[in-house]
Enzyme design. Structure first.
Site, PDB file in Angstrom:
ATOM      1  N   ASP A  27      55.379  52.966 -36.017  1.00 51.72           N
ATOM      2  CA  ASP A  27      56.034  54.037 -35.131  1.00 51.72           C
ATOM      3  C   ASP A  27      55.460  55.346 -35.481  1.00 51.72           C
ATOM      4  O   ASP A  27      55.438  55.669 -36.247  1.00 51.72           O
ATOM      5  CB  ASP A  27      57.564  54.058 -35.695  1.00 51.72           C
TER       6      ASP A  27
ATOM      7  N   GLU B  71      51.464  53.058 -32.708  1.00 49.43           N
ATOM      8  CA  GLU B  71      51.984  53.655 -31.611  1.00 49.43           C
ATOM      9  C   GLU B  71      51.049  54.928 -31.735  1.00 49.43           C
ATOM     10  O   GLU B  71      51.436  56.050 -32.616  1.00 49.43           O
ATOM     11  CB  GLU B  71      53.407  53.966 -31.708  1.00 49.43           C
TER      12      GLU B  71
END
Length: 692
Positions: A345, A382
């Site tokens: 993330d 990401e």
């Protein structure tokens, strides 16, 4: 159990103790003893606090002698401890100078950052009794993995199914015995296997506090539902187990992973190393802050928290101590849980220096890329963060890192809904984004293609809403992205208009066809195959209800969609020329050729809405194979011509313009004639397979 010479050397507070094993992080069970090891660069003293189960006051606080410290590491063996009888934490003393980032408090309970089992919300949404501090338990690893091997799916073959463990089965429509748990997910493995996906990507399953920021809005309880705010990186979330697992936390998760592997389904974890739940200077201090605040967090010169995560603090990932911690953590999940990959993330933060500046060759990313334990796991970034660093196509890969291709999502969303000037970008994305990825260095292992994920609209909502509808989140609809590239097909939200509903279903079909005909790994959000809806909420991070939960009744309502998705995955798996370059077919064609409306036309104009792509190559048996994909995003029908290949013909295998079922006559529906001409209806897609 480690067997070494464990003769005690002295007594402290009535316990026999001796110097511990400094290479064992956290708490480790030994023969009739426990080894405790902890590191802190700035602390001056450290004690181990022992608690009876559920008690808030320790029954013993054992100071670790300074002579048991080597460098910045304290290590002590305490004899006579039964790991099933106690919980523990640390207390550290040191300077209190907040302007320098030093905030030690010797009375504060500090959670072991290496804890494998944590006291927490064992019952979802229920705050445990006590002072609210976290305690750790010594983990008893008794799970037997047997001889089962991991799937190790090649990157270009990945079909990733992103899901939330609780939301996947928590609604009563799921019909499982243990809703909202690892066990409930295990009950759905036959469904996953039938669908054909080969990887599940689990949204955060590290221990987190779902009651963090809990509030009631408009009569609805809002929670930290998604879990993107970790409390402990080594411990699985206790409330995702169907039963309390004292000292055995993770056994249910391990059983789930083992069963998924037995069905040739890999497991990726969505991991959050960009921040923690301790927040900024206004937040709590129960873990890294109390252990070594200035080491584990990025701070300003006056001791404030840099915030590239948008969540109050930023993990100091490229500090050598923090790098080692992250590496230790990922190794643990690979060794002890047999995890097959990680999605990071806001991974751009992992490439920032200690002052927050981007690094050309971040040592953390390099360490993870070349670590021998992690050599076979997939590393997916990401490739952006909340501080404005956007690295899609330029994320430091070291030959190993892949990326969530945010440009694939954005370019294809625009083209699929009919925007002018987007056709060439769409073709580039479908054929592997070779214009943004260095294929010589990264090959076909760079792009994870997706149209939807947990963050944003579901695929059905993408064609049911022009605007986000996040009012129930309690922020006056100001949260969530305003740039969705969505189209409601003529009515906002739910409608009884059959024509509009039919168009929406066709748009979803087109999207799935496009995704499955794309080069690179593919990923879609759990429930998209049954047109699941979040009722226009594109940021349901706090919605622990039917907004976020999967409504399994839609599997019957939209059965043709689930059937199509299953079929598309099967086609993708069978025809490897879709996924990668192979030996050319006997006609000597390139592996990818373009036929936009007519054979061998590779030129697109600004107002073009029709694309045609042909993949060709040898199949596994060495025979010629080819797949032709055409997509019309125009609002009127178009006549197209497909290439004629000498000695071969075409079978119309998929057409989205009519209801999808195994008995559908797709060739008649597209008026396939003369072996190379057909009519694509408004906003429709077709897939042809080579025949001999």
């Amino acid at each position: 159990m480690r067997r070494r010479n464990l003769m005690p050397t002295r007594k402290i507070k009535g316990f026999d103790v001796r110097p511990g094993f400094y290479d064992l992080n956290g708490a480790t069970a030994l023969d009739n003893a426990v080894n405790f090891t902890i590191h802190s660069s700035n602390a001056t003293a450290c004690s181990v606090a022992l608690f009876k189960r559920t008690e808030t006051r320790p029954y013993a606080v054992i100071p670790i002698p300074d002579s048991f410290r080597i460098g910045d590491t304290w290590s002590i063996i305490i004899f006579g401890l039964d790991i099933y009888d106690f919980e523990y934490c640390y207390r550290l003393d040191g300077p209190y100078e907040p302007e320098k980032g030093l905030i030690f408090d010797k009375s504060r309970n500090v959670l072991d950052i290496y804890a494998k089992a944590v006291t927490g919300q064992s019952v979802w949404g229920t705050k445990p009794a006590g002072d609210g501090s976290y305690h750790a338990r010594v983990h008893a690893d008794l799970f037997d993995w047997g001889d089962l091997k991991q799937p190790n799916v090649k990157f270009q073959d990945l079909v990733i199914y992103e899901m939330h463990v609780r939301g996947f089965t928590n609604d009563c429509s799921s019909g499982v015995q243990y809703p909202g748990t690892f066990a409930g997910l295990m009950e759905k493995i036959p469904y996953l296997k039938k669908l054909g996906i080969n990887v599940v990507e689990l949204m955060p399953i590290f221990e987190f506090d779902e009651l963090e920021g809990a509030r009631v809005y408009d009569g609805q309880q809002l929670l930290n539902y998604w879990g993107y705010s970790p409390t402990c990186f080594f411990a699985p979330n206790t409330s995702y187990a169907s039963a309390v697992e004292y000292n055995r936390e993770g056994d249910e998760l391990k059983a789930l992973i083992k069963e998924l592997h037995a069905n040739n389904i890999g497991v990726f974890l969505d991991v959050v190393f960009n921040h923690t739940s301790e927040g900024d200077e206004r937040g709590t201090a129960f873990s890294f802050k109390g252990l070594d605040n200035s080491v584990y967090y990025m701070l300003t010169p006056d001791g404030k928290y840099l915030n590239f995560s948008g969540c109050g603090n930023t993990f100091n990932c490229n500090h050598p101590v923090v790098r080692d911690f992250i590496l230790d953590c990922l190794r643990y999940w690979v060794v002890e849980y047999r995890v097959d990959g990680f999605r990071f993330d806001l991974a751009a933060i992992l490439g920032r220096n200690e002052d927050g500046s981007p690094m050309a060759d971040p040592p953390l990313l390099e360490s993870l890329a070349y670590d021998p334990i992690l050599s076979k796991v997939k590393l997916i970034a990401e490739a952006w963060d909340a501080g404005g660093l956007y690295q899609v196509g330029s994320f430091p890969s070291f030959g190993r890192w892949a990326e969530w291709n945010g440009r694939y999502r954005d370019d294809l969303r625009r083209f699929l809904k009919g925007d002018s000037g987007t056709a060439q970008a769409a073709v580039n994305r479908i054929t592997g984004s070779r214009d943004i990825y260095d294929t010589e260095k990264r090959g076909v292992n760079a792009s994870v293609n997706f149209l939807t994920c947990h963050d944003g609209f579901t695929l059905y909502d993408l064609y049911a809403y022009n605007e986000k509808h996040n009012e129930s989140n309690g922020w006056d609809n100001t949260d969530g992205s305003d740039d969705n590239n969505s189209w409601n097909c003529g009515a906002e939200g739910e409608t009884d208009d059959k024509e509009i509903e039919g168009l929406r279903i066709r748009m979803v079909k087109n999207a799935f066809c496009t995704l499955m005909m794309s080069r690179g790994a593919v990923m879609f959000l759990a429930g998209d195959e049954m047109c699941n809806t979040q009722y226009g909420n594109n940021n349901p991070y706090c919605q622990d209800n039917i907004i976020s939960w999967l409504d399994w009744s839609r599997l019957n309502k939209y059965s043709e969609m689930a059937f199509l998705v299953k079929d598309l995955i099967s086609i993708r798996k069978k025809h490897r020329c879709i996924r990668k370059d192979t030996q050319p077919i006997s006609l000597g064609l390139d592996n990818i050729t373009f036929h936009h409306g007519r054979p061998w036309n590779g030129t697109l104009q600004n107002d073009d809405h029709v694309i045609g792509i042909m993949y060709s190559g040898k199949n596994k048996q060495g025979y010629d194979d080819a797949v032709y994909f055409a997509l019309n995003t125009y609002w009127e029908s178009v006549d197209i011509t497909v290439p004629k290949l000498t000695g071969f013909g075409w079978q119309v295998r998929v057409y989205t313009g009519i209801r999808y079922n195994k008995n559908a006559d797709f060739a008649q529906a597209v008026n396939f004639r003369d072996g190379d001409k057909l009519t694509l209806g408004p906003r429709s897609a077709v897939i042809l397979l080579l025949t001999q």
